[in-house]
Design a protein around this motif. Sequence first.
Motif, PDB file in Angstrom:
ATOM      1  N   ARG A 526       0.856  -1.187   0.000  1.00 22.45           N
ATOM      2  CA  ARG A 526       0.000   0.000   0.000  1.00 22.45           C
ATOM      3  C   ARG A 526       0.890   1.235   0.000  1.00 22.45           C
ATOM      4  O   ARG A 526       1.962   1.256   0.608  1.00 22.45           O
ATOM      5  CB  ARG A 526      -0.900   0.013   1.247  1.00 22.45           C
ATOM      6  CG  ARG A 526      -1.925   1.166   1.257  1.00 22.45           C
ATOM      7  CD  ARG A 526      -2.752   1.098   2.514  1.00 22.45           C
ATOM      8  NE  ARG A 526      -1.906   1.245   3.708  1.00 22.45           N
ATOM      9  CZ  ARG A 526      -2.318   1.023   4.951  1.00 22.45           C
ATOM     10  NH1 ARG A 526      -3.547   0.575   5.166  1.00 22.45           N
ATOM     11  NH2 ARG A 526      -1.503   1.202   5.978  1.00 22.45           N
ATOM     12  N   HIS A 534      -3.418   3.840  -2.628  1.00 21.01           N
ATOM     13  CA  HIS A 534      -3.478   2.766  -3.618  1.00 21.01           C
ATOM     14  C   HIS A 534      -3.167   1.449  -2.917  1.00 21.01           C
ATOM     15  O   HIS A 534      -2.139   1.327  -2.233  1.00 21.01           O
ATOM     16  CB  HIS A 534      -2.468   2.996  -4.746  1.00 21.01           C
ATOM     17  CG  HIS A 534      -2.709   4.245  -5.536  1.00 21.01           C
ATOM     18  ND1 HIS A 534      -3.473   4.270  -6.688  1.00 21.01           N
ATOM     19  CD2 HIS A 534      -2.305   5.533  -5.308  1.00 21.01           C
ATOM     20  CE1 HIS A 534      -3.506   5.509  -7.166  1.00 21.01           C
ATOM     21  NE2 HIS A 534      -2.795   6.293  -6.334  1.00 21.01           N
ATOM     22  N   VAL A 536      -2.130  -2.332  -3.405  1.00 16.41           N
ATOM     23  CA  VAL A 536      -1.427  -3.128  -4.398  1.00 16.41           C
ATOM     24  C   VAL A 536      -1.952  -4.558  -4.350  1.00 16.41           C
ATOM     25  O   VAL A 536      -2.040  -5.174  -3.277  1.00 16.41           O
ATOM     26  CB  VAL A 536       0.092  -3.089  -4.148  1.00 16.41           C
ATOM     27  CG1 VAL A 536       0.824  -3.978  -5.142  1.00 16.41           C
ATOM     28  CG2 VAL A 536       0.598  -1.658  -4.228  1.00 16.41           C
ATOM     29  N   ASP A 567      -2.434  -1.762  -8.778  1.00 11.57           N
ATOM     30  CA  ASP A 567      -3.378  -1.562  -7.674  1.00 11.57           C
ATOM     31  C   ASP A 567      -4.715  -2.225  -7.997  1.00 11.57           C
ATOM     32  O   ASP A 567      -4.884  -2.871  -9.044  1.00 11.57           O
ATOM     33  CB  ASP A 567      -3.549  -0.076  -7.371  1.00 11.57           C
ATOM     34  CG  ASP A 567      -4.172   0.685  -8.523  1.00 11.57           C
ATOM     35  OD1 ASP A 567      -4.450   0.061  -9.571  1.00 11.57           O
ATOM     36  OD2 ASP A 567      -4.377   1.907  -8.395  1.00 11.57           O
ATOM     37  N   ASP A 568      -5.674  -2.053  -7.115  1.00 12.52           N
ATOM     38  CA  ASP A 568      -6.955  -2.729  -7.265  1.00 12.52           C
ATOM     39  C   ASP A 568      -7.803  -2.159  -8.388  1.00 12.52           C
ATOM     40  O   ASP A 568      -8.804  -2.760  -8.786  1.00 12.52           O
ATOM     41  CB  ASP A 568      -7.738  -2.655  -5.947  1.00 12.52           C
ATOM     42  CG  ASP A 568      -7.816  -1.235  -5.416  1.00 12.52           C
ATOM     43  OD1 ASP A 568      -7.261  -0.312  -6.081  1.00 12.52           O
ATOM     44  OD2 ASP A 568      -8.391  -1.022  -4.336  1.00 12.52           O
TER      45      ASP A 568
END
Length: 598
Positions: A526, A534, A536, A567-568
Motif C-alpha cells: 500500500r 493505492h 497493491v 493496484d486494485d
Amino acid sequence: MTRVASLYLPHLAIERLRRLERPRALPEPQRAPELPVDDDPGACSVPRGGGWRPGARWARDDGARAVIEEQAAALPLHQQPTMRELGRRSEAAEHPFKRSPSIAGGRVAAPHPMPVPTAHMVPMILAEQAGQRHVITAACPAALSLGLSPGMAVTQARALVPDLDVRPADPSADRSVLDGLALHAVRHWTPTASPSGADGLWIELTGAAHLHGGEERFCRRLIRFCRRCGYSASVAVAGTPGAAHALARFGRDGISVVPSGGEAQALAGLPPAALRLTPEALTAAGRFGLDRIADLLPLPRGPLARRLGLASVRRLDEALGRVPEPIVPVVPEETPMARRRLLEPIGTAEAIEHVIHDLLADMILLLQERGVGARALLLIMERIDGSEQRLAIGTSRPTRDAAHFARLFHLRIEKIDPGDGIEAMRLAATRTDPLGATTFAASLAGDDAPPDVATLVDQLAGRVGDDALFTAAPVESDVPERAVRRASPLAAPTGWPAWRRPVRLLRRPEPLVGVLALLPDAPPRRFTWRGQVHAVVAGDGPERIHGEWWRRDGEVWAVRDYFLVEDDTGARFWLFRRGDGVDGATGDLSWYLHGLFG
C-alpha cells in the motif's frame, strides 16, 4: 626567396583541456585608483555639454571643417590623416593578432583566466589504446619532469606516479584547434598556412613579413597571441619548411630566425630526429654513430641511402633546400551568398517574396556548383534608414529545393518589418552539408517509396519552433532519468535496451507516503501518492540499479530497488526504494514513484 615560419605547440592537447577547466574561484577585479578631480581645469577647446568629441576643434563650424578637409586632401596619400583622426564614423580594422573565437573550436565563449600551474597540481597525461594496452600520447610539464613520456604504458606510469590524472586523448579536437588557427592565419597574417602534423603550423612569410614589422617582430607577436589563447609556443623562421620545423622543435631558443642559406649551419647541431625520420631510420643512425645532422652532411648520398633509406636522404635535402617541399595551404570556404540591390524601395509582402524567389534561384546555382545542400538560410534586408532586418530558416536535412525554401520563408513573412522601405536584400547559406544522389530503387521497381517527412517537419518547425519537435534516443546509462535524451525529429536511434520501462516517465521522481512493505525484497502492499491511497494487488521486482560512482561521490554506495506494481483499479506503477534494505549507507529507505504504465 622563400621564407617559412613553423609554429610549435608542445603541449597543445594538455593545454586544450586546461582551457576547458574554469577556475573554481575567479580573482576579484581590482578597482582602479581614483584620480583627483580638478574642479577648475581652465580654458578648454571642448565646450561642456556641447557634444563635441575631444580634440575635434575643427568640427565646431562648417567653415573650419572645410578648411581642414582641403588641407588634408592636398597632402600626399601616405601623409593624409586617417578617417578616425578626422572625426568620421569609420573605424579602424581589428588588430590582426586579436584573439579569434574560431580558434576555440568555432563557438564564441567568454574568455576566462587560465589556471596557473602550481607545485601541488596533479600531473596529467593523455592516453589512448594501442593494441591490448594503453599508452601515453601527451603529458604535462609536471609529468614530464617525473619521467613520464609519450609512448610509455599507462600501467608503468601509474607505478611510477600513483597520484596521476589520466584523461582520454582526443586527436580530433586537437586537430580542430589547429584547423581554426590555420584559418585565422590565412585570414589575418598570410595567404598560405597549413597544419604541420598534430602539434604545429606552417606559415609562409614570403612577401608578407614586412606587413607585420619584420620576421622577428612577427614571431614575438605570434608568441604573445598564443599565450593569450592559453597555449605555450615556439617559432622558427627559415628558408625551407623542414629547417623551420626542426628548429622550432629541437632548437634552444623560443624564437629562431635563420637567414637564407644558413640552414645547414643552423641544423648541424640538432639530432637526426629533427628531420622527421622514421623510427627504423633513427635506430639505424644510432647504430652507425650518426648522432647529429652534421654527421650526415659529408656522407655520400649512395651509402647514406643504403644505411638510412632513400626517404631519409630526401628529408635531408628538403631541409637544406635542395629538393622543394610544398605546403598544401588551407583554403577558407566562403559562405554562399546571393545579393539583390533594388531600383526602388519595396515594402509589401508580395514584392518581398518575389525578390526572395530571385535570391533562391541564384542560391541554388551556387549550391549546385559546390555540391552541397543548405541546412540554414539567413535573409538580410537593408532598409533605407540604414537598419537591417534578419530572417532565418532551417531544414532538418540538406536540400536544394527552392520551392521548399520559399514555403518556409512564406510562413515567417509576417515577421518582417520593412519600415520606410527595403532597398537591398542578401541571402546567405550559413550552414551547408554535402548533398549526394538519392536512391530511387524502390520506386523504379514498382514499390511505393517510403514517405519523406522532412518537408513536413520543416514546416511544423517553422510554425511552432525548432525546439518543439524532437524524438527520444537512448543513452548508455543505467539510471532511468539519464538513459534518454532528445534527438533530431528525423533521427533513427538504435540500441534501445530490452528492459521493461514505463510509457510515461516522470520528470522528477515523486515521493510516496504511507508505504507498507516488507524488507528487503517484497514489493509494497500500500502507498499514498498525491493524496490518494493505492492498494497493491500484484507486484514484480526488485530490479536493482546502482549509482554511477564516476559522476559524483554521493553515488558510490547508492542503490535503487525498482518494483512494478498494480493496484486494485488496474493501474500499474513503476516505483523504487532508496537503499537495499540491509545496509544503511545505500539509502534512507524512502519510496518514490518514477513512472506509469499504460
